[in-house]
Design a protein around this motif. Structure first.
Motif, PDB file in Angstrom:
ATOM      1  N   ALA A  35       0.805  -1.350  -0.055  1.00 10.55           N
ATOM      2  CA  ALA A  35      -0.056   0.211   0.212  1.00 10.55           C
ATOM      3  C   ALA A  35       0.893   1.041   0.199  1.00 10.55           C
ATOM      4  CB  ALA A  35      -1.526   0.196   0.905  1.00 10.55           C
ATOM      5  N   ASP A  36       2.083   0.982   0.909  1.00 15.86           N
ATOM      6  CA  ASP A  36       3.594   2.544   0.545  1.00 15.86           C
ATOM      7  C   ASP A  36       3.157   2.564  -0.581  1.00 15.86           C
ATOM      8  OD1 ASP A  36       2.314   3.344   3.440  1.00 15.86           O
ATOM      9  OD2 ASP A  36       4.157   2.111   4.066  1.00 15.86           O
ATOM     10  N   LEU A  37       3.724   1.629  -1.434  1.00 17.90           N
ATOM     11  CA  LEU A  37       4.906   1.561  -2.538  1.00 17.90           C
ATOM     12  C   LEU A  37       3.489   2.254  -3.707  1.00 17.90           C
ATOM     13  CD1 LEU A  37       6.713   0.960  -4.254  1.00 17.90           C
ATOM     14  CD2 LEU A  37       5.745  -1.283  -5.278  1.00 17.90           C
ATOM     15  N   ARG A  38       2.303   1.887  -3.334  1.00 19.31           N
ATOM     16  CA  ARG A  38       1.150   1.783  -4.285  1.00 19.31           C
ATOM     17  C   ARG A  38       1.267   3.987  -4.260  1.00 19.31           C
ATOM     18  NH1 ARG A  38      -2.386  -3.160  -4.358  1.00 19.31           N
ATOM     19  NH2 ARG A  38      -1.862  -4.051  -6.628  1.00 19.31           N
ATOM     20  N   ALA A  45       1.360   6.238 -12.421  1.00 21.14           N
ATOM     21  CA  ALA A  45       2.404   5.170 -11.921  1.00 21.14           C
ATOM     22  C   ALA A  45       1.282   4.190 -11.656  1.00 21.14           C
ATOM     23  CB  ALA A  45       3.712   4.996 -12.113  1.00 21.14           C
ATOM     24  N   SER A  46       1.386   2.528 -11.924  1.00 22.02           N
ATOM     25  CA  SER A  46       0.519   1.582 -11.195  1.00 22.02           C
ATOM     26  C   SER A  46       1.173   0.254 -10.701  1.00 22.02           C
ATOM     27  CB  SER A  46      -0.247   1.231 -12.376  1.00 22.02           C
ATOM     28  OG  SER A  46       0.154   0.189 -13.463  1.00 22.02           O
ATOM     29  N   PHE A  47       0.912  -0.209  -9.990  1.00 21.30           N
ATOM     30  CA  PHE A  47       1.721  -1.767  -9.217  1.00 21.30           C
ATOM     31  C   PHE A  47       1.096  -2.939  -9.553  1.00 21.30           C
ATOM     32  CE2 PHE A  47       3.093  -3.738  -6.308  1.00 21.30           C
ATOM     33  CZ  PHE A  47       4.380  -4.764  -6.958  1.00 21.30           C
ATOM     34  N   THR A  48       1.539  -4.036  -9.994  1.00 22.98           N
ATOM     35  CA  THR A  48       0.064  -4.840 -10.066  1.00 22.98           C
ATOM     36  C   THR A  48       0.611  -6.356 -10.010  1.00 22.98           C
ATOM     37  OG1 THR A  48      -0.632  -4.917 -12.634  1.00 22.98           O
ATOM     38  CG2 THR A  48      -2.125  -3.759 -11.131  1.00 22.98           C
ATOM     39  N   TYR A  49       0.120  -7.218  -9.580  1.00 22.85           N
ATOM     40  CA  TYR A  49       0.278  -8.474  -9.093  1.00 22.85           C
ATOM     41  C   TYR A  49      -0.593  -9.491  -9.469  1.00 22.85           C
ATOM     42  CZ  TYR A  49      -0.579  -7.386  -4.473  1.00 22.85           C
ATOM     43  OH  TYR A  49      -1.179  -6.888  -3.581  1.00 22.85           O
ATOM     44  N   TYR A  68       4.926  -3.382 -13.665  1.00 18.54           N
ATOM     45  CA  TYR A  68       5.621  -1.883 -12.899  1.00 18.54           C
ATOM     46  C   TYR A  68       5.057  -1.037 -14.292  1.00 18.54           C
ATOM     47  CZ  TYR A  68       7.163   3.052 -12.007  1.00 18.54           C
ATOM     48  OH  TYR A  68       6.951   4.037 -11.296  1.00 18.54           O
ATOM     49  N   ARG A  69       4.337   0.261 -13.739  1.00 17.35           N
ATOM     50  CA  ARG A  69       3.423   1.189 -15.634  1.00 17.35           C
ATOM     51  C   ARG A  69       4.249   2.070 -14.958  1.00 17.35           C
ATOM     52  NH1 ARG A  69      -0.280  -2.289 -17.425  1.00 17.35           N
ATOM     53  NH2 ARG A  69       0.470  -3.786 -18.688  1.00 17.35           N
ATOM     54  N   ASN A  70       4.652   3.255 -15.875  1.00 22.11           N
ATOM     55  CA  ASN A  70       4.716   4.628 -15.135  1.00 22.11           C
ATOM     56  C   ASN A  70       4.791   5.320 -17.050  1.00 22.11           C
ATOM     57  OD1 ASN A  70       7.211   5.287 -16.199  1.00 22.11           O
ATOM     58  ND2 ASN A  70       8.355   5.435 -14.998  1.00 22.11           N
ATOM     59  N   PRO A  71       4.448   6.451 -16.809  1.00 23.00           N
ATOM     60  CA  PRO A  71       4.071   6.932 -18.659  1.00 23.00           C
ATOM     61  C   PRO A  71       5.464   6.911 -19.248  1.00 23.00           C
ATOM     62  CG  PRO A  71       4.119   8.465 -16.830  1.00 23.00           C
ATOM     63  CD  PRO A  71       4.506   7.835 -15.940  1.00 23.00           C
ATOM     64  N   GLY A  72       6.706   6.791 -19.056  1.00 24.45           N
ATOM     65  CA  GLY A  72       7.678   6.541 -19.728  1.00 24.45           C
ATOM     66  C   GLY A  72       7.990   5.062 -20.059  1.00 24.45           C
ATOM     67  N   LEU A  73       7.786   3.720 -18.891  1.00 26.65           N
ATOM     68  CA  LEU A  73       7.905   2.779 -19.108  1.00 26.65           C
ATOM     69  C   LEU A  73       7.109   1.814 -18.249  1.00 26.65           C
ATOM     70  CD1 LEU A  73      12.166   2.178 -17.307  1.00 26.65           C
ATOM     71  CD2 LEU A  73      10.429   0.631 -15.894  1.00 26.65           C
ATOM     72  N   THR A  74       7.463   0.236 -18.738  1.00 22.90           N
ATOM     73  CA  THR A  74       6.583  -0.943 -18.281  1.00 22.90           C
ATOM     74  C   THR A  74       7.461  -1.818 -18.668  1.00 22.90           C
ATOM     75  OG1 THR A  74       5.035   0.290 -20.322  1.00 22.90           O
ATOM     76  CG2 THR A  74       5.076  -2.384 -18.925  1.00 22.90           C
ATOM     77  N   LEU A  75       7.617  -2.329 -17.270  1.00 20.17           N
ATOM     78  CA  LEU A  75       8.202  -3.639 -16.441  1.00 20.17           C
ATOM     79  C   LEU A  75       7.352  -4.861 -15.968  1.00 20.17           C
ATOM     80  CD1 LEU A  75      11.390  -2.652 -14.306  1.00 20.17           C
ATOM     81  CD2 LEU A  75       9.884  -4.696 -13.929  1.00 20.17           C
ATOM     82  N   PRO A 129       9.067  10.287  -2.292  1.00 25.25           N
ATOM     83  CA  PRO A 129       7.864   9.410  -3.177  1.00 25.25           C
ATOM     84  C   PRO A 129       8.090  10.017  -4.789  1.00 25.25           C
ATOM     85  CG  PRO A 129       6.210  10.810  -1.702  1.00 25.25           C
ATOM     86  CD  PRO A 129       7.641  10.804  -1.465  1.00 25.25           C
ATOM     87  N   GLU A 130       9.476  11.054  -4.807  1.00 27.11           N
ATOM     88  CA  GLU A 130       9.616  11.429  -6.122  1.00 27.11           C
ATOM     89  C   GLU A 130      10.957  10.626  -6.807  1.00 27.11           C
ATOM     90  OE1 GLU A 130       8.707  14.315  -7.347  1.00 27.11           O
ATOM     91  OE2 GLU A 130       7.564  14.492  -5.543  1.00 27.11           O
ATOM     92  N   LEU A 131      11.376   9.463  -6.051  1.00 25.25           N
ATOM     93  CA  LEU A 131      11.605   8.276  -6.345  1.00 25.25           C
ATOM     94  C   LEU A 131      11.501   7.906  -7.777  1.00 25.25           C
ATOM     95  CD1 LEU A 131      14.473   7.036  -6.736  1.00 25.25           C
ATOM     96  CD2 LEU A 131      12.960   5.269  -4.886  1.00 25.25           C
ATOM     97  N   PHE A 132       9.642   7.553  -7.418  1.00 24.04           N
ATOM     98  CA  PHE A 132       9.359   6.715  -8.145  1.00 24.04           C
ATOM     99  C   PHE A 132       8.028   7.284  -8.696  1.00 24.04           C
ATOM    100  CE2 PHE A 132       9.760   4.425  -4.294  1.00 24.04           C
ATOM    101  CZ  PHE A 132       9.763   3.252  -4.344  1.00 24.04           C
ATOM    102  N   ARG A 133       7.780   8.586  -9.128  1.00 22.02           N
ATOM    103  CA  ARG A 133       7.522   9.618 -10.149  1.00 22.02           C
ATOM    104  C   ARG A 133       8.126  10.332 -11.057  1.00 22.02           C
ATOM    105  NH1 ARG A 133       4.487  12.927  -4.964  1.00 22.02           N
ATOM    106  NH2 ARG A 133       3.285  11.229  -4.548  1.00 22.02           N
ATOM    107  N   ALA A 134       9.814  10.012 -11.064  1.00 19.66           N
ATOM    108  CA  ALA A 134      10.483  10.234 -12.190  1.00 19.66           C
ATOM    109  C   ALA A 134      10.360   9.569 -13.340  1.00 19.66           C
ATOM    110  CB  ALA A 134      11.748  10.139 -12.039  1.00 19.66           C
ATOM    111  N   ALA A 135      10.867   9.472 -14.237  1.00 24.44           N
ATOM    112  CA  ALA A 135      10.370   9.091 -15.303  1.00 24.44           C
ATOM    113  C   ALA A 135      11.310   8.786 -16.416  1.00 24.44           C
ATOM    114  CB  ALA A 135       9.464   8.739 -16.198  1.00 24.44           C
TER     115      ALA A 135
END
Length: 447
Positions: A35-38, A45-49, A68-75, A129-135
């Motif tokens: 929950a903290d990660l999301r 961005a999104s994180f699913t499993y 894991y997805r954000n506007p510039g990357l999908t993993l 949180p800025e760690l994960f919001r960057a792309a």
């Protein structure tokens, strides 16, 4: 006996209840961490499993079908195993072990896949949180890693028609200020833009650089910074091919000792074979009668950073089929922080070249005779007679050498003003002109 049975039953109940309690606590912690990660990755961005199970003793979790997805990357990964997680996004997240299997990474213009990625001693920066919001997240220079092991990597860049494959790669001690180590097995690059190029490396090892610091320098200034310390580069089985072979290097080893004002570098290349680039028939090598160059190179150099000077002491080129060359030289205008530009800017202050001939002299004379459509023996006699009758002692010495090329030839350059490295070949081709010889400070002898 009844007391023993009762005690065992009680112990079993305690274990079951305690295990359930620990599992419930681990499940609660895992759900809270997810929950903290999301929350941290933000709305963009999104994180699913598919499934998640806590790893009680390892203080982690096992997740399947992770995305894991954000506007510039999908993993994506078929499985993610996390262990020994401590800290938080504010003070720095510490991950003892992170294992990803069947990894796929997609971003505009490039895709990558790997059979597995194993990270140990991972520390994420305390950027909240800025760690994960960057792309893309996070910047590579901001991470700390004890080790990372990557297997069966494939990277494709369609726009550049480029593919890269790596069988196995490991990096150790990665992070700002750390002495890092890189070990790569079976690297291949294919560039399908005409003319097609294929580059292969059997084994690559680099010890000493601060990789994170160098990446930070590239991101901030566009070039690598100079750092002190010892570094070692070791490459085996290097190949470069196009429609035909271009280069083979059995082993390349370089050691650098860098201080604040001076760099000492020793480089050895063994089992070197180079072929003419297409069109091969127009190459200088073919024109003088050789199909390839085969030999060994050894160079010892010292760079004075503040003065921008380099000393070669010596550069040795040993080609058994051609001859042996030893060069002692002083150069200036060395681009100490941009070595790729060295041929364009460097100038020769002085140089001494010793040559022990095996067959090159005869091949050059025969090639010049063919170009002039003159019989080789007649041309050789003509050249030797002209040099023997020249008033310049250097030209006379060159004539003696061509008559008996088994003796050592010494060429000394002491130009009144430094001469560009790029212009040296042109100037030497006109060395018979007294004015050109004077500009070069040229003297030739057979000591």
């Amino acid at each position: 006996m009844k007391k023993l049975t009762s005690a065992l039953v009680l112990l079993l109940i305690i274990v079951i209840v305690g295990g359930l309690g620990l599992r419930h606590l681990a499940q609660s912690r895992m759900e809270s961490a997810i929950a903290d990660l999301r929350a941290a990755i933000g709305p963009g961005a999104s994180f699913t499993y598919a499934t998640a199970a806590p790893r009680i003793l390892a203080r982690g979790a096992r997740l399947t079908s992770v995305t894991y997805r954000n506007p510039g990357l999908t993993l994506t990964a078929s499985e993610a195993i996390v262990g020994r997680v401590t800290g938080n996004a504010v003070d720095g997240q510490h991950v003892g072990t992170l294992v990803l299997r069947n990894v796929q990474i997609m971003e505009p213009g490039a895709t990558a896949s790997a059979a597995s990625l194993v990270l140990k001693g991972l520390v994420l920066p305390n950027t909240g949180p800025e760690l994960f919001r960057a792309a893309p997240p996070p910047r590579l220079d901001s991470l700390v890693l004890d080790s990372a092991l990557l297997t069966e990597l494939h990277v494709a860049v369609p726009a550049g028609q480029t593919d890269l494959t790596v069988a196995r790669a490991m990096i150790r001690d990665y992070g700002l200020g750390r002495t890092s180590h890189l070990d790569v097995e079976t690297l291949g690059v294919q560039i399908r833009l005409a003319p097609t190029r294929r580059i292969g490396v059997g084994h690559l090892r680099i010890d000493g650089p601060d990789f994170a610091g160098q990446i930070a320098s590239l991101l901030q200034s566009g070039h690598l910074i100079h750092t002190v310390g010892r570094r070692r580069f070791d490459i085996s089985a290097l190949t470069i091919d196009t429609t035909s072979p271009l280069l083979r290097v059995g082993h390349l080893e370089a050691e650098q000792e860098a201080s604040v004002g001076q760099d000492e570098l020793e480089t050895t290349i063994t089992d070197l074979t180079a072929w003419p680039t297409p069109p091969a028939d127009q190459s200088l090598l073919r024109m003088i009668g050789y199909d390839q160059f085969a030999g060994r190179i050894h160079a010892v150099s010292t760079i004075q950073r503040q003065a921008g000077t380099m000393t070669l002491h010596p550069l040795e080129i040993d080609a058994p089929a051609m001859g042996h060359m030893s060069i002692m030289a002083d150069l200036d205008q060395i681009p100490v922080d941009d070595p790729a530009n060295l041929p364009e800017t460097a100038r020769i202050v002085s140089a001494t070249i010793d040559w022990q001939d095996h067959s090159l002299a005869d091949h050059v004379l025969d090639g010049l005779a063919r170009a002039r459509q003159v019989p080789p023996d007649a041309y050789r006699q003509q050249i030797q007679a002209a040099l023997a009758g020249a008033p310049d002692p250097s030209m006379q010495a060159l004539g003696h050498f061509l008559a008996q090329p088994d003796q050592r030839l010494r060429v000394m350059l002491r130009p009144p003003r430094p001469i560009s490295v790029l212009m040296l070949g042109v100037a030497l081709s006109m060395a018979g002109d007294p004015s050109t010889a004077g500009l070069l400070g040229l003297s030739i002898s057979t000591p």
